[in-house]
Design a protein around this motif. Sequence first.
Motif: not given
Length: 466
Positions: A51-58, A258-270, A360-363
């Motif tokens: 299971a994963l969670s990708a809720p909007r942040g705003s 897209m939220r999961l990808i962004w989390a990885s990108i922003s994490r890589a930038f610190g 969740d699998s498709r995401t």
Amino acid sequence: MTETFPVPTPAAWRDLAQKALKDRPIESLVHLDADGLAVLPLYAEANGTGALSAPRGSDADERAWDLRTRVEREDPEAVNAAVLADLEGGAASVILSGTVLDDSEPLGRALAGVAMELAPVALDAGLRGPDAANALAVAAKGSPRARLMFHLDPISAFAGAGGSPRSIGEHVSLAANTAARHAGAYPEATFFLASGRVVHEAGGSAGQELGFAAACAIAYARAAVDAGMTVEAALRGTVLGVSVDAEYFDSLARVRAMRLIWASISRAFGHEMVARIEARSSRRMLSERDPWPNLLRLTAAGFAGAVGGADAVVLDGFTRARGRPDAFARRQARNTQLVLMEEAHIGRVDDPAAGSWFLDSRTRQLAEAGWAAFQAIEAEGGVIAALKAGTIQSRVATARAATVAAYEKGAAHLVGVTKFVDPDVREAPVEAAASVTVGTGGDRCESLSPVRFAEAFETPETEMAR
């Protein structure tokens, strides 16, 4: 006494499915998408993912999402009337395009009476983005609380036009310098729109769209840092653009991916942070001959954007394939979202797709496909180099051909176009739109020209064949 329902097993389902299929193999229910990913007929613990969670942040002023409309007229007074009508009619923010963005004076008249501290204003100016951003900054009159969205996205404009007035590297640097210049005066502003929409509209796959958006985000962040912005400010000033269409399960999974990808990108930038996502309805799914079924497609797209957790949703007018939507079509687009939000109460549950084996699998599938597409672009020297080399365009062409073949073979359908065709079509008016030309004296690339899948079935020859 409490009664419980029997829990069916995958083996029991398989037996029933085999009986229903008769002579067809069970594997015939497996579908391969344009990314080559398998969509299974049944998902459960045995073949699902965690299971994963990708809720909007705003929280868009206590609404689940920002209902964003698009105004495209050229006359400042007409733009102003349309903007005020949209905001009074339930919209929370607007996107402006057209010649009204060319100077601060007409733009100021177009935004008269608009409290930009409360109603965000976004731009869609293509390669003219920096000039439009400067005009908007002047029109905002230095209000530090103005919620401006410059939406600078020169790479998408370059890819769509197949060229640019100067080198695309210069355009990206100019956009980054413009963002850095206004960042101090407008701390609530966002500056870049890292979108994969140009890939989607050219017939690209979900993974290709997500990968392109990620590659653009990286390019803009690097350029912003070179222009003097901090990494955190560059990331916080980036909005991610995702397309949503009538395939609502895939569309909402695309937003979550897209939220999961962004989390990885922003994490890589610190500086890991929550993504800001703007979902726009697809134009490639629209029909021209009979535009009325587009209302259903746009409703499905709006549903997907909302359930997928987009921070803002932009729906086109249902007559877009015929021309620029008039006031009625724009009102229908706005009201579609209002019904989803205030009557259907979509958005009352945070990330309602979470916990679904399939979604969740498709995401996760789409996030991995998008990340692989992003890595391929980076390995080719980045998004600009890949566009110039034509590798992105080549992969998009392959995905487009697969989708076209699915429609031609009847494996996929467009309601009102390839199936359930209405012989008596009602007319729907549109407005005349001014043409916009883009100078191409600088860099060139193969254009990612938009397609519309219904077009091949709307010719007199195909209508006679039906």
